[in-house]
Design an enzyme around this catalytic site. Structure first.
Site, PDB file in Angstrom:
ATOM      1  N   GLY A  56      12.519  -8.727 -32.479  1.00 52.97           N
ATOM      2  CA  GLY A  56      11.100  -8.700 -32.172  1.00 52.97           C
ATOM      3  C   GLY A  56      10.489  -7.380 -32.571  1.00 52.97           C
ATOM      4  O   GLY A  56      11.193  -6.389 -32.799  1.00 52.97           O
ATOM      5  N   CYS A  57       9.149  -7.361 -32.667  1.00 54.87           N
ATOM      6  CA  CYS A  57       8.462  -6.166 -33.144  1.00 54.87           C
ATOM      7  C   CYS A  57       8.551  -5.025 -32.131  1.00 54.87           C
ATOM      8  O   CYS A  57       8.909  -3.893 -32.476  1.00 54.87           O
ATOM      9  CB  CYS A  57       7.009  -6.490 -33.472  1.00 54.87           C
TER      10      CYS A  57
END
Lengths: 348, 348, 348, 348
Positions: free
Chosen positions: D148-149
Site C-alpha cells: 500500500g501507499c
C-alpha cells in the site's frame, strides 16, 4: 553522445530542459550555468535532482565554448543577443529560448522589446523553431529561435486554416489561459501562492510581447499581413496553456471539412493530436508531455456569420519551451524526432 | 422579521444563501428543504453550519406555504415550474434560482431546455432579477427570476455600452472562466478533485444554456436582436467567474469616453466597481462578496478596426446566485439594499 | 464609535483585520500604516478593498497617538517592543500581534527570538489574549499579546485535558498543518505558487518559535513544566491550520468521559465547537470564520497504553490572528463578544 | 518482450501503470480490462493516452490467461483473492495491487477487512513487494503482494532503525498526509473538487486498514510485536504522501550516527534518497518519480527523553503503487531494476 550545455539554467524552463536531457539517450550535459547559484550543486537549487552530480557554474563563454557542441540559451531577452552571436560565431549550434532571434523584422523587435538589436545580421540565419512549420529548415540550421509558449499554442491552433480562403484573417482573437510557471521563477508579489491560488485574471491586454511573434508566423503561413487580438490570463495551476481561438469565416464551410483539414495537416506530426468531434482538450491531458491537443468547433448562431472556434492545449514548459527545444535538437542532429520525449502525460 | 423558506437547499447555492440569510438583520429562516437529506440537521450536511439548529425537511408545499412569506426556490429547472406557480398562486413572493422563468420567450426556453413550459402565462409576471437593469420592476413584483451566474457576469460587463451606436452588436464574443462550484454539488467523475485540479478546459461550446438568457437581456437593452458567442471554461478553483468580452466598434471612440460611460452607468450601484484605467479584475478580489469588478480596454491594432475588451469578475455563488437573491429580496421588501451583504471580500 | 488604528497593516493579517473592523458595528478605523505603501490608497495595495477611502500612512507615532484609543500593532517581533511601550505609556490600549509580549519569561523570549527584550517590565502587564483561558484578565487590561496561529490551534486543542491527572503531560506531540498565508506576504522563492502548489512539506522541526508559547500556556494550565514536540507543515491552500495532537494517558479513561470534559470546558464559548463522536474537523468548515472545531479520538491499540488524539481546526487569519484580536477588543470594551464575527464559514 | 496484462485498469493506479509500461523497454502490454469501460478505447477513458490503440476489455480470465506471462491485478480487495489464485494456479506470475495477499496472518486480514480469506494457503507463497526489504525473495517468486501507499512511505521511513536497540518500538506514531488520488477514481461527494480544495482533514483515525500492514513489516524487521498509531490526512493536491514519524529513543544517540545508519541502509538503493542534514523532503520533489526522499531529525527538548522525527516523501501513484510494481517486475525478470523508471521528478 552529443555534448550540450545549458546557459541560464536555474529557471523553470532550465529545470525542465535538464530533466529531459538527463534521460535523453543520445546526449550528455556537460555544463549548466547560473550566476545566482554558481558553485552550488544543481540538486541544492532544484531539489528534484537529488541524484545528479552537476554543479551550476558561472557563465564564462570562453571556457564554455570548449565544453559542448550544442548550446541551449535560457537567458533573458537582450542578454541573449550577444551570447547567441558568440557561440554561433564560434561555429557552434545554438537553440535560443529568448525572443531575441524570433522576430525577423528588427524594428518590430525593437519596438515591442524596447531595446536595440545589435546583431541584426544574424536574424536571417535564425530559424523559428516550430517543427510543424519549419522542419526542413531546422534540419540544416545552426541557430534555432525556440518559440514562446503562447505562440506555440496559438500558431499550432491556427496553422492548418489561416491560409484558407474561407477564413477572415482580420478577425483573429486568441484568448489564452496559462499556468503560473510561465511567469518564471523569480520571486514576485503577484506570483506568491496566496495571490495566485483561487483566482483567475487577465493581464497585458493588447500589449503582450508574444503578439508580434504569433502575427509573424501566421502572416508567413497565410501570405497576409495579420494583426490579431491576444489576451493572456493567469490560472491557478503550475503548468499548461489552453488557447481558445475565434476566427470568422468568409464563407460557410462544414465542420467536418475543417476537421479534415486539421487531420491532414498534422497527419505525420508525432506530437499534435487532433481530437475527435466534440471532444475537449484539457491541459491536464497534455501535462508532462510534448503533445499539443487541438479540437475545432463551429458557431453558426451569432450575428455576423459563422465563426470557427479552435481550442488547443499544451504543457507550457514542454511543448511550449524545453520539450520543443529537445525536439528541435533531435531534428538538427538527425536523432529520432521523439527521442527523450516519449513519455505519455501522467494522470492525474 | 421577514419569514423566509429555502426550497432545495442542499446544493452550494443553498448553502451560501443560508449563510447570508442567517446573518441578515431583517430575516428569519423558517424552513430549508432537501429530499436527499430530509430529517437531517443542516449541520450534518453542511459542516460549516455547526451552530445552527435548522433541520432539512421534505418539500411538502402545503405545509411550507404557511411557514414563510418569501420562498427561495433552488430547484432544478423544470422542477421549479410548478413549485413557483404554486407559491405565486398562494399569494406568496418567490425568488426562483432556476432558469424556468428567466426566458420570456416560451419557445426559446423550450428549445434550449428541451422541455415544455406548462406555466407560460406566468412568464410575463416574472422579473429578471438583475437590479442594475430592473430595479424599479423588482420593487413591485412577486416573482423574481434570479439570473444565472454567467449571465450576471456577462450582462453587467456589456450593459453600459451594448446600446451605444459605436458598438457592433453582431460581434459579441464572451469567453468566460468559472470556478468549479458553478457545476453543482452532485458527485460526478469530471468534478472530482483529481480531474479538475491542475487543469483548465472549455466545455459546451456554442450550446451552453446561459446563451439565450444573455442574448435576451442584451437585446432588451440595445433594442436589437442580439446573437452572440459564449464559451465557458472550467478553472481549478472553488469560486469565481471571470468573463473576457470582445466587441468590435463601428466607429472609433476613445477609451476614456468608454470608461466614463461605465462610471456613469454604475455611479449609484452599491455592488459594481468600475476599476481605474489599466487595473485588472481578479476573481480573488471579489471572492466572498457581492461585488462585480469591471475594467475596459481598447485594442487599436488588430485587422478589423478597434475592439473593446471588457473584463468582469464576480463570485459565482454570491453576485452570481445567492447574494444577488438577497439583494433582490432587499429591494422587494424595502430593506437597505446592502443589508446582509456588507462584508468586503476576504483576502487571500 | 471606538476609534482604532492599525500599525503595520499591509500584510495578510492586517488585510483581514481591516476587513473585520470595517464591518464592525462599534468601531471606526482612523488610520492604517505601512512603510512600503505609505501614501497609497489601501485599495491599490489590497484590491479587495476597492470601496474604501483609507490611505496607508507612514508610522509616525506622535501623530498617530492622537488619532485613536485602541492600537492594533501588526509589526514584526522586536520592532513591536518599543511601539507597544510608547502607546501603552501614552495611556492607550494596545493589541499586539507580535510575539514580543507573549512570552512571560524574558530569557525564554530572548533565546528563541535571538534578540534582547528592552521592555521587560511591561511583560507582566501584558495579558495573553486567548479569551477561552484569560477572559477575565483581558476585560481589565490595556495590553493584549495576541496569540500566534499555531499556539491558538494547539492550546485550544489541549486546554480541557492538559491538567487532568490521567494525562501524561510529558508526552505531547503536536503535528500541525498550515495554509500558506501564515508565512506572510513578503515575496520569497519558497512561497511562490509553483513551489507551494501540489506539495506538502515539514519545516522548522524542533525549532519553531511558537513552541515556547504553547509550552507556557499549557504549563500555566496544568501546573507542570511542559516541554513538547511541535512540527509545522506547509499545505497548498491559502488559509487554515489543522493540528493533530497526540498525548498518552497515564490511566485508562473512556472516550465519552473525555468528550464530556471538552463539552463542559467549552460549553459557554461562542467560537469553539466540540464535534460529535467520530466527526472530523476540516479547515474548510471553519474558513472565513472565528470558529475553532475540535474532535477527540482514543487509540487503545498501540504498544504503550492508550493515547488521546485531538484534532483542531481554525482559520489561521481569523481565529489564529485578526478575528481573535477583534474578539479581544470586544471583551476589553464590553462590546458583544461576537460583534463583527458572526458570519458563518462560507462553503465551499 | 515480456507480455503483460493489466486487470482492473481503469483507476488512477491502472492509468499510471499503463503509462509506465508503455514506455518500458522490455515489455508489451497485451490487455487491459475494465468492466465499466469494456469495449472502449483506453484513450476515451484516459484522455492523456490519445495515441494508443489499446481497448479496455471485460475480465474473462480464461481468455486473458493466454495473452500474457505477467498479470498486474488492480482489483479491489476481496475481488482479487480468487483472480490471483487463478493466474497463479495457471503457472503465471502475478503482481497484486490489493491488500489480499499482503497480510501474512489470515485472521488479521479477516478482522481488518471484514471478509473471509478463501485462499489462505497461498498467503505464504506471496512476497511482500518492497524491494528494499525483500529483494532476494522477489527475484524468485511468482506472486508479489504490492504494498500500500501509506505502508511504503512509513516502512521505508522506519526500516533502518526499527530494529535498533536504542529505539522504543512501542512508541511509534505515524502522521501521514496524502494527495487525493490515493482515494481512487470513483465519484464520491467527499472527493469532489469543491470539498477537497482549500482544506485539510484527518480521517480513519485508529482504524485505517494500512495499519496492520505497516505493523507486520516493522515487526518482521525488528523481531518485536509492534503496534503503532497511524493517522492519515487528506491534502488538496493530486499526488504525494508525506509521513512525519515520531519514535522515542531508549537511550541517547547522536543525530549523525542515526543519519549514518540511514545512509548505510540505503547505500545501494536506486530509489531511496537520504537527504543532507537539515534538508526537508517535499512531495513536489518526488512527484512523477519512483523516489522516496527521507530526512531525519532529533528532538532533545521534550519531556520524555529524545525523540527521533523521520520525514519521508513519495509519489503515492508511483513509488506507492505503479512504479513500485514495475520495480518488482524488473527484479522478477532480471531487467535493469530502474528500467522504465529513470525519469527525474519534473518541477514544478
Amino acid at each position: 553522445m552529443l555534448k550540450v550545455a545549458i546557459l541560464g539554467g536555474s529557471g523553470y524552463a532550465g529545470n525542465e530542459l535538464l530533466r529531459l536531457l538527463l534521460s535523453h539517450p543520445d546526449v550528455k550535459v556537460t555544463a549548466v550555468t547560473s550566476e545566482r547559484s554558481a558553485g552550488l550543486p544543481v540538486s541544492d537549487v532544484f531539489q528534484n535532482f537529488r541524484n545528479t552530480d552537476l554543479k551550476f557554474e558561472s557563465m564564462n563563454v570562453e571556457s564554455l565554448v570548449k565544453k559542448a557542441d550544442l548550446f541551449f540559451l535560457c537567458l533573458p531577452h537582450k542578454a541573449s543577443q550577444e551570447a547567441v552571436a558568440f557561440f554561433y560565431g564560434a561555429g557552434k549550434k545554438v537553440i535560443d529560448f529568448s525572443a531575441d532571434y524570433r522576430i525577423k523584422n528588427r524594428k518590430t523587435y525593437e519596438k515591442w522589446y524596447s531595446t536595440p538589436h545589435s546583431f541584426g545580421h544574424l536574424l536571417k540565419k535564425a530559424v523559428y523553431g516550430l517543427p510543424e512549420l519549419h522542419r526542413e529548415r531546422i534540419k540544416d540550421c545552426s541557430l534555432v529561435a525556440n518559440p514562446g509558449c503562447y505562440p506555440t499554442s496559438s500558431i499550432l491552433g491556427l496553422a492548418p486554416v489561416i491560409g484558407e480562403s474561407f477564413i477572415d484573417s482580420t478577425s483573429v482573437i486568441i484568448d489564452s489561459k496559462s499556468g503560473t510557471s510561465g511567469a518564471g521563477r523569480n520571486p514576485a508579489q503577484q506570483l506568491m501562492f496566496c495571490e495566485v491560488n483561487e483566482s483567475i485574471k487577465a493581464y497585458s491586454i493588447t500589449m503582450h510581447r508574444h503578439t508580434p511573434e504569433i502575427e509573424q508566423e501566421l502572416s508567413f503561413l497565410s501570405g497576409r499581413n495579420i494583426k490579431l487580438i491576444f489576451t493572456p490570463h493567469l490560472v491557478p495551476m503550475d503548468r499548461g496553456i489552453l488557447s481558445t481561438i475565434y476566427v470568422r469565416l468568409n464563407k460557410k464551410t462544414g465542420l467536418r471539412n475543417i476537421q479534415k483539414i486539421y487531420r491532414d495537416y498534422y497527419r505525420n506530426e508525432p506530437f499534435v493530436r487532433v481530437l475527435n468531434n466534440g471532444v475537449y482538450p484539457a491541459t491536464k491531458h497534455v501535462r508532462g508531455s510534448n503533445f499539443c491537443d487541438i479540437s475545432v468547433f463551429l458557431d453558426k448562431r451569432a450575428g455576423n456569420g459563422h465563426t470557427l472556434i479552435i481550442v488547443s492545449a499544451i504543457d507550457n514548459l514542454i511543448k511550449g519551451a524545453s520539450g520543443l527545444a529537445v525536439q528541435n535538437m533531435n531534428i538538427m542532429y538527425g536523432f529520432e524526432e521523439t527521442a527523450g520525449l516519449t513519455s505519455s502525460p501522467p494522470s492525474p
